[in-house]
Design a protein around this motif. Structure first.
Motif, PDB file in Angstrom:
ATOM      1  N   MET A 137       0.848  -1.194   0.000  1.00 35.13           N
ATOM      2  CA  MET A 137       0.000   0.000   0.000  1.00 35.13           C
ATOM      3  C   MET A 137       0.880   1.239   0.000  1.00 35.13           C
ATOM      4  O   MET A 137       1.812   1.359   0.796  1.00 35.13           O
ATOM      5  CB  MET A 137      -0.913  -0.003   1.221  1.00 35.13           C
ATOM      6  N   GLY A 138       0.584   2.144  -0.900  1.00 32.92           N
ATOM      7  CA  GLY A 138       1.372   3.367  -1.007  1.00 32.92           C
ATOM      8  C   GLY A 138       2.455   3.298  -2.058  1.00 32.92           C
ATOM      9  O   GLY A 138       3.082   4.315  -2.369  1.00 32.92           O
ATOM     10  N   SER A 191       4.418   2.346   3.288  1.00 39.78           N
ATOM     11  CA  SER A 191       3.232   1.673   3.827  1.00 39.78           C
ATOM     12  C   SER A 191       2.839   2.272   5.175  1.00 39.78           C
ATOM     13  O   SER A 191       1.663   2.552   5.423  1.00 39.78           O
ATOM     14  CB  SER A 191       3.493   0.173   3.973  1.00 39.78           C
ATOM     15  N   GLU A 192       3.814   2.440   6.062  1.00 44.37           N
ATOM     16  CA  GLU A 192       3.508   3.036   7.366  1.00 44.37           C
ATOM     17  C   GLU A 192       2.960   4.453   7.213  1.00 44.37           C
ATOM     18  O   GLU A 192       2.026   4.845   7.927  1.00 44.37           O
ATOM     19  CB  GLU A 192       4.763   3.053   8.236  1.00 44.37           C
ATOM     20  N   GLU A 193       3.517   5.216   6.290  1.00 45.30           N
ATOM     21  CA  GLU A 193       3.032   6.581   6.087  1.00 45.30           C
ATOM     22  C   GLU A 193       1.589   6.591   5.619  1.00 45.30           C
ATOM     23  O   GLU A 193       0.768   7.403   6.074  1.00 45.30           O
ATOM     24  CB  GLU A 193       3.928   7.304   5.086  1.00 45.30           C
ATOM     25  N   LEU A 194       1.250   5.692   4.689  1.00 50.10           N
ATOM     26  CA  LEU A 194      -0.135   5.620   4.213  1.00 50.10           C
ATOM     27  C   LEU A 194      -1.069   5.232   5.355  1.00 50.10           C
ATOM     28  O   LEU A 194      -2.142   5.830   5.529  1.00 50.10           O
ATOM     29  CB  LEU A 194      -0.250   4.618   3.067  1.00 50.10           C
ATOM     30  N   GLU A 201      -3.027   4.947  -3.347  1.00 44.71           N
ATOM     31  CA  GLU A 201      -3.580   5.296  -2.039  1.00 44.71           C
ATOM     32  C   GLU A 201      -5.092   5.202  -1.990  1.00 44.71           C
ATOM     33  O   GLU A 201      -5.656   4.691  -1.017  1.00 44.71           O
ATOM     34  CB  GLU A 201      -3.130   6.696  -1.629  1.00 44.71           C
ATOM     35  N   ASP A 202      -5.788   5.659  -3.030  1.00 50.40           N
ATOM     36  CA  ASP A 202      -7.246   5.624  -2.968  1.00 50.40           C
ATOM     37  C   ASP A 202      -7.764   4.191  -2.900  1.00 50.40           C
ATOM     38  O   ASP A 202      -8.712   3.886  -2.155  1.00 50.40           O
ATOM     39  CB  ASP A 202      -7.869   6.365  -4.154  1.00 50.40           C
ATOM     40  N   GLU A 203      -7.123   3.280  -3.632  1.00 50.82           N
ATOM     41  CA  GLU A 203      -7.540   1.882  -3.613  1.00 50.82           C
ATOM     42  C   GLU A 203      -7.182   1.232  -2.270  1.00 50.82           C
ATOM     43  O   GLU A 203      -7.961   0.436  -1.723  1.00 50.82           O
ATOM     44  CB  GLU A 203      -6.884   1.121  -4.764  1.00 50.82           C
TER      45      GLU A 203
END
Length: 335
Positions: free
Chosen positions: A23-24, A66-69, A29-31
């Motif tokens: 993720m990210g 990933s952590e940021e997202l 991001e939207d998905e």
């Protein structure tokens, strides 16, 4: 979604965990946000990430995307108290120049340049993870890749300090041999340090072929160990082996099949395909359902969907009810 107890902690985590690795980066991001929202909406609460995700997707990145997202999603959704949040440290690479060759990540080089599990490294890593996640603690903090170059006493004392400081509630270990896991537990008991409550390893329906040496894939010895130590929950990553169960063409020559290929795998896939037709799901979904039916040891499969479609394809596994006869056939299958 059903829940299971994590070890003997009393914590209830969802029986199907959501891996947020790509993720990210690969997953926009939207998905990713839609997946996270839908997962929580159906009762999911167990989110998994790591500080190194996903350096290998972007040259010049040390990870953290990933952590940021997740941090942005947690802030916007306000759902921090509704999720059991796990992250990992020790597998960030020190030298990006050493791990990129001709535009591709060199994993052999990466393993040689991981930052490891030294005390200062872990203390700095958890602080970085908390900053990116936008929270003051994680629920579970793993040593991502077992580090044999650092004394276990140093690693475990640092982890105990992280727990004592309230930055992590529990600890776990990943990609580790059983004998090392036993040594870890002995040291924790000796010094009064918090012991691991979760073991994250690669585990699926197929069994690794004879002669394969693989630190990350659960073997018979590790299963036996987990059966007799129910204070450890097995979190099974890559449970559907990148989706190879649904597609014979995809299996042929796929890297995920290499540790498993052979007569035993062929026999198990044949039975898996039969039972999947009987219960009306895909073989991939049946693998997830089979894992969630295991009770000794209890297993939490960790899915890592790349797309919303892949996420939705996993959900039918939650409703599969296997008979004793079907479970016996699946368990007994093999060359």
């Amino acid at each position: 979604m059903k829940t299971v107890q994590l070890g003997r902690t009393g914590e209830q985590v969802s029986q199907l965990a959501l891996g947020c690795m790509i993720m990210g980066t690969v997953t926009p991001e939207d998905e990713a946000v839609t997946m996270l929202d839908r997962y929580v909406d159906v009762g999911g609460n167990f989110l998994d990430t790591a500080d190194c995700y996903c350096w290998w997707e972007r040259p010049g990145s040390f990870g953290g995307e990933s952590e940021e997202l997740l941090g942005r999603w947690l802030k916007k959704s306000g759902k921090r108290d509704e999720v059991f949040l796990a992250t990992k440290g020790s597998a960030v690479v020190r030298d990006l120049d050493a791990v990129w060759k001709d535009g591709k990540a060199d994993w052999d080089a990466a393993y040689r340049t991981f930052v490891g599990a030294g005390a200062k490294t872990l203390r700095d890593a958890i602080d970085g993870s908390l900053r990116r996640l936008g929270t003051d603690h994680v629920d579970l903090y793993y040593v991502h890749v077992d580090d044999r170059s650092t004394p276990l006493e140093e690693t475990l004392e640092a982890l105990a300090g992280i727990v004592q400081a309230g930055k992590a509630r529990y600890i776990g270990w990943s990609n580790v041999r059983t004998w090392r896991l036993e040594r870890i537990r002995q040291l924790c008991a000796q010094h009064g340090w918090p012991a691991p409550v979760a073991l994250q390893q690669q585990h699926s329906y197929l069994r690794r072929r004879a002669g394969v040496r693989h630190i990350s894939i659960v073997d018979d010895e590790q299963l036996d160990y987990l059966e007799t130590h129910d204070d450890l929950t097995l979190v099974a990553y890559s449970p559907i082996l990148k989706g190879i169960y649904d597609d014979p063409e995809k299996r042929r020559g796929h890297g995920a099949m290499i540790p498993y290929e052979g007569p035993d795998a062929e026999a198990r896939i044949a039975v898996l395909t039969e039972v999947a037709k009987e219960v009306g799901v895909t073989p991939n979904a049946l693998v997830l359902a089979w894992l969630m039916h295991q009770t000794s040891p209890e297993i939490v499969p960790l899915i890592g969907p790349r797309t919303l479609q892949q996420y939705e394809a996993a959900l039918p596994a939650l409703d599969v009810k296997l008979t004793d006869e079907q479970l016996h056939r699946l368990d007994a299958a093999g060359a």
